[in-house]
Design a protein around this motif. Structure first.
Motif, PDB file in Angstrom:
ATOM      1  N   LEU A 105      21.427  -1.827 -38.974  1.00 26.04           N
ATOM      2  CA  LEU A 105      21.616  -2.625 -40.185  1.00 26.04           C
ATOM      3  C   LEU A 105      22.590  -1.948 -41.146  1.00 26.04           C
ATOM      4  N   THR A 106      22.511  -0.630 -41.237  1.00 26.60           N
ATOM      5  CA  THR A 106      23.418   0.096 -42.125  1.00 26.60           C
ATOM      6  C   THR A 106      24.860  -0.052 -41.673  1.00 26.60           C
ATOM      7  N   ILE A 107      25.102   0.104 -40.372  1.00 28.52           N
ATOM      8  CA  ILE A 107      26.454  -0.060 -39.847  1.00 28.52           C
ATOM      9  C   ILE A 107      26.943  -1.491 -40.063  1.00 28.52           C
ATOM     10  N   ALA A 108      26.060  -2.468 -39.774  1.00 28.74           N
ATOM     11  CA  ALA A 108      26.441  -3.879 -39.915  1.00 28.74           C
ATOM     12  C   ALA A 108      26.693  -4.259 -41.359  1.00 28.74           C
ATOM     13  N   CYS A 109      25.900  -3.699 -42.271  1.00 26.02           N
ATOM     14  CA  CYS A 109      26.024  -4.073 -43.680  1.00 26.02           C
ATOM     15  C   CYS A 109      27.176  -3.352 -44.367  1.00 26.02           C
ATOM     16  N   MET A 110      27.459  -2.118 -43.951  1.00 26.81           N
ATOM     17  CA  MET A 110      28.532  -1.340 -44.569  1.00 26.81           C
ATOM     18  C   MET A 110      29.907  -1.705 -44.025  1.00 26.81           C
ATOM     19  N   PRO A 163      24.210  -2.008 -51.185  1.00 28.05           N
ATOM     20  CA  PRO A 163      23.674  -1.818 -49.823  1.00 28.05           C
ATOM     21  C   PRO A 163      23.151  -0.415 -49.572  1.00 28.05           C
ATOM     22  N   ILE A 164      23.820   0.602 -50.144  1.00 28.92           N
ATOM     23  CA  ILE A 164      23.425   1.984 -49.890  1.00 28.92           C
ATOM     24  C   ILE A 164      22.014   2.253 -50.383  1.00 28.92           C
ATOM     25  N   MET A 193      19.246  -6.263 -46.239  1.00 27.21           N
ATOM     26  CA  MET A 193      20.464  -5.850 -45.543  1.00 27.21           C
ATOM     27  C   MET A 193      20.896  -6.881 -44.509  1.00 27.21           C
ATOM     28  N   LEU A 194      19.928  -7.522 -43.862  1.00 27.86           N
ATOM     29  CA  LEU A 194      20.255  -8.565 -42.894  1.00 27.86           C
ATOM     30  C   LEU A 194      20.931  -9.741 -43.601  1.00 27.86           C
ATOM     31  N   GLY A 195      20.392 -10.144 -44.741  1.00 28.90           N
ATOM     32  CA  GLY A 195      20.999 -11.232 -45.510  1.00 28.90           C
ATOM     33  C   GLY A 195      22.374 -10.866 -46.033  1.00 28.90           C
ATOM     34  N   ALA A 196      22.519  -9.622 -46.523  1.00 26.16           N
ATOM     35  CA  ALA A 196      23.816  -9.173 -47.031  1.00 26.16           C
ATOM     36  C   ALA A 196      24.867  -9.155 -45.929  1.00 26.16           C
TER      37      ALA A 196
END
Length: 224
Positions: A105-110, A163-164, A193-196
């Protein structure tokens, strides 16, 4: 000491473990903002960008694949940092599933932030100061060095939009308390994070495609 966050109680965590985990996983934001810009800028300087853009490969595949090596290297760096941290006193209690979900999720959101930053390379042929701005925001408002609950209420609201903040909140829950993904403390951050990601990814690809089309129209795609 007991670290308490504004998004839920994050049990008793010593400050050293809190900071080490945060700093380690904050590298994902740096990689997202840096790798896409570096790859596009490098292709411009080498004169290969125009050739790559002329291939049948879709634009989303081209731009997103440029960050694969950067994120792979970052995962290795984070693993080494945490290993050394445990030797120096970091107390880890890991839930592997939650940790893996938040890494993805972090990779996808960032990544959309990095793609939008790369758009400035296409348009202005210069790096945008996104790393400095995002790094400062992470340090001051993202809960990297101290809990978000220590901030004034209006700054906590701004922090909630970053996001962070949610990425680090989830990773702390996964790495320091072994929280399952169904736990409300981390489930809310995962959904945020999924929505973002669902919102930011198409927006970032649209912005990048417009920047590429503008460079093609102006004949500056290969310029640097």
């Amino acid at each position: 000491m007991c670290i308490r966050d504004s998004f839920g109680i994050v049990g008793p965590i010593d400050y050293y473990s809190y900071v080490v985990v945060n700093i380690a996983f904050a590298r994902f934001q740096l990689t997202a903002l840096q790798s896409f810009q570096t790859a596009i800028r490098g292709d411009q300087m080498l004169g290969t960008l125009e050739v790559v853009m002329a291939t049948p490969t879709t634009l989303p595949t081209i731009v997103l694949s440029t960050g694969l090596w950067g994120f792979t290297l970052t995962i290795a760096q984070v693993a080494v940092a945490l290993f050394i941290g445990t030797l120096l006193g970091v107390h880890l209690h890991v839930n592997i599933v939650t940790a893996l979900v938040f890494i993805v999720l972090t990779i996808a959101c960032m990544s959309p932030l990095g793609v939008m930053a790369a758009s400035t390379i296409m348009t202005f042929k210069q790096n945008a100061p996104t790393q400095f701005v995002a790094g400062s925001m992470a340090s001051l408002l993202g809960g990297q060095l101290y809990p978000v609950s220590k901030l004034p209420h209006w700054l906590q609201l701004i922090s909630w939009c970053l996001p962070i903040t949610h990425a680090l909140e989830g990773m702390r829950g996964a790495m320091l308390e072994a929280l399952p993904l169904t736990n409300p403390v981390v489930a809310g951050d995962a959904l945020w994070m999924l929505g973002a990601t669902a919102i930011l990814m198409p927006i970032s690809l649209f912005i990048f495609s417009r920047a590429v089309n503008l460079a093609r129209r102006d004949g500056t795609l290969g310029h640097y």
